[in-house]
Structures are given as C-alpha cells and as structure tokens.
Design an enzyme around this catalytic site. Sequence first.
Site, PDB file in Angstrom:
ATOM      1  N   ASN A  15       0.871  -1.183   0.000  1.00 36.20           N
ATOM      2  CA  ASN A  15       0.000   0.000   0.000  1.00 36.20           C
ATOM      3  C   ASN A  15       0.906   1.230   0.000  1.00 36.20           C
ATOM      4  O   ASN A  15       1.466   1.595   1.034  1.00 36.20           O
ATOM      5  CB  ASN A  15      -0.877  -0.051   1.244  1.00 36.20           C
ATOM      6  N   CYS A  75      -5.353   5.606   8.136  1.00 37.87           N
ATOM      7  CA  CYS A  75      -4.745   4.570   7.300  1.00 37.87           C
ATOM      8  C   CYS A  75      -3.694   3.842   8.131  1.00 37.87           C
ATOM      9  O   CYS A  75      -2.728   4.451   8.587  1.00 37.87           O
ATOM     10  CB  CYS A  75      -4.100   5.174   6.056  1.00 37.87           C
ATOM     11  N   GLY A  76      -3.903   2.561   8.349  1.00 36.84           N
ATOM     12  CA  GLY A  76      -2.985   1.785   9.168  1.00 36.84           C
ATOM     13  C   GLY A  76      -1.616   1.638   8.546  1.00 36.84           C
ATOM     14  O   GLY A  76      -0.583   1.776   9.223  1.00 36.84           O
ATOM     15  N   ASN A  77      -1.577   1.349   7.247  1.00 39.96           N
ATOM     16  CA  ASN A  77      -0.288   1.194   6.582  1.00 39.96           C
ATOM     17  C   ASN A  77       0.495   2.499   6.569  1.00 39.96           C
ATOM     18  O   ASN A  77       1.705   2.526   6.781  1.00 39.96           O
ATOM     19  CB  ASN A  77      -0.497   0.688   5.149  1.00 39.96           C
ATOM     20  N   HIS A 165     -15.791   0.223   6.853  1.00 41.73           N
ATOM     21  CA  HIS A 165     -15.471  -0.995   6.103  1.00 41.73           C
ATOM     22  C   HIS A 165     -16.672  -1.921   6.031  1.00 41.73           C
ATOM     23  O   HIS A 165     -17.457  -2.030   6.980  1.00 41.73           O
ATOM     24  CB  HIS A 165     -14.307  -1.743   6.757  1.00 41.73           C
ATOM     25  N   GLU A 214     -10.570  -0.053  -2.028  1.00 45.33           N
ATOM     26  CA  GLU A 214     -10.529   1.078  -1.106  1.00 45.33           C
ATOM     27  C   GLU A 214     -11.357   2.254  -1.624  1.00 45.33           C
ATOM     28  O   GLU A 214     -11.290   2.606  -2.806  1.00 45.33           O
ATOM     29  CB  GLU A 214      -9.081   1.538  -0.877  1.00 45.33           C
ATOM     30  N   CYS A 223      -4.593  -2.923   2.845  1.00 44.70           N
ATOM     31  CA  CYS A 223      -5.277  -1.881   3.610  1.00 44.70           C
ATOM     32  C   CYS A 223      -5.178  -2.262   5.086  1.00 44.70           C
ATOM     33  O   CYS A 223      -5.692  -3.317   5.496  1.00 44.70           O
ATOM     34  CB  CYS A 223      -6.734  -1.757   3.189  1.00 44.70           C
ATOM     35  N   THR A 225      -6.376  -0.650   7.940  1.00 46.22           N
ATOM     36  CA  THR A 225      -7.641  -0.618   8.668  1.00 46.22           C
ATOM     37  C   THR A 225      -8.571  -1.715   8.169  1.00 46.22           C
ATOM     38  O   THR A 225      -9.358  -2.273   8.938  1.00 46.22           O
ATOM     39  CB  THR A 225      -8.327   0.760   8.535  1.00 46.22           C
ATOM     40  N   GLY A 226      -8.466  -2.045   6.874  1.00 41.49           N
ATOM     41  CA  GLY A 226      -9.272  -3.129   6.321  1.00 41.49           C
ATOM     42  C   GLY A 226      -8.885  -4.480   6.886  1.00 41.49           C
ATOM     43  O   GLY A 226      -9.745  -5.337   7.145  1.00 41.49           O
TER      44      GLY A 226
END
Length: 282
Positions: A15, A75-77, A165, A214, A223, A225-226
């Site tokens: 990502n 965004c986690g990444n 999500h 996304e 993703c 958070t996904g």
Amino acid sequence: MTRTIKFTKMHGAGNDYIYVDTTRFPIEHPEELSKIWSAPHTGIGSDGLVLIGTSDKADFSMRIFNADGSEARMCGNASRCIGKYLFDYGLTSKTKIMLDTLSGIKVLNLHLADGKVNSVTVDMGIPADEPADYDGKGAKPMKEQPIEVDGERYAGTTVSMGNPHLVIFVNDIEDVDLPVIGPKLENHPLFPERINVEFAQILGEGKIRMRVWERGSGITQACGTGACATAVAAFLTGRAGRDSTVIMDGGSLNIRWDIATRHVLMTGEATKVFDGEIELID
C-alpha cells in the site's frame, strides 16, 4: 513561483503513498496534488498523498488523501510508514510515538533492527459499528447483514476502524470479480459517504486471505484498517480467534484484538521505496 518539494515514497504491505514533511515543505490544495501526483503514468504513482505535520495534542499529525483527492480519516499502513519516516530521518528518537489523525490519536510502537525501524505496532483503538440502515429499523451492530447488488445477495459485516469498512466472507476469493463488484458496493445507497470493501476467505490456522477495494483509490495491494476490520469481523462471526494473520496481495499483517483493553493492535513492516523531488508551481 516554482518550489521544489522533497518527498519520500513508502509502502506498507504494498500500500504505497507519497510522504511529505509539511514542516519543511508546506502544501496547499493537497486534494488536487494527490490526484496529480498519484497518477501512475503522468505523476509519481501511488495510492495517495500523506502529509506529516505538527500537533498540539500529540507528537506529530497525519493527513491522508486518496488517489481521487478525497481525505481519509485513518490509514494503518500509512501510520506505520510515518513511524519509520520519523525515526529513520531523525525527526524523533522516540520508539513510542503519539500520532494525531482525523480518527483520534494513535500510538505507534517502533521495532528496531540495526538502528532502523523494520516493523511497527499500531494501537488502532476500539472497533465500532459503521451504521447502515439495512432493515429500515436501524443497523444491527457488527453482525452479518444482507446486502444486494444487481440481484445478488451478500452477507456483509460493517466495521469502523476510524474509517468505514464492509467485510464479506466468501468460500473462494479468486471467484470475486473485484473490479466490477468493488465500486458498486463502495457506492451502494446504504453508504452515503461510500465505504471500503473487503472480501475475505478463511484459510485456517489463524490465517485469512483478503482483497480490498478502497474508497477513493480502488484496488490496492493492502489496507491496514481493512485488515483490522476483517480480523474483527472474523472473530465476531465465529470464523477466527482474536489473533489473525491477514494475507493481502502486497503482504501480511498480524492483527490482535486484545481482550482486556478491547483495542485492536496491528503489526507489520514499513518500507522506504525512494526519495525524490518534484517541482510545484504556486
């Protein structure tokens, strides 16, 4: 007037985003720049633009813009990559960083190897239901609910990990025509603000295979958070335990839903791709 903006391209599990330190290179109209710079053939090429800044509530702040110019709450990444950026470039010596995002303050715990960050654990907070009025009487929080597209019914779980999500479990993820179904679910009337879409397949032994469409970016390699939302949905529907490895097109993330704090902890790598410069006409 023309200015030179220095940036770093980084990715977490594939990502990829463009990172700019706005304390050194202030940027106006990031919505437009994200669209221009993210373009794969005429720009830098990325899933979006991430701005690193100051905060009066935390150590640093993050703003993230998707490839279509829309602003994401989290965004986690990208948060993992920010942790690596801040430490490796000497902006901080801390290995525990408080990051101010539109979905609240996130805690980054940096894991070092040879003096540099090779992975980051992010406290993603407590998951919540992402409201959707499925039955006309109000949403049933974080349980599988029917959703219909083009006459086909799916069972989806809505989860918020700072952004919305929709997680759908399938028997064979390779049968999913993601470029076709992804945008239809993203823009379904149930979700007036649009939604991120994850299709997931349980592999067993704590492993989950996931593909993502996304909101604002389309198909991406991963993703964060996904992945968290998928792990939460898998636990809530009895498909997995509280510890999962979520395998995406670009790599894997370890997700743990802590029973004591109810917080979701995401651990994964952060990778620098290259540094660059781009001319900006003010």
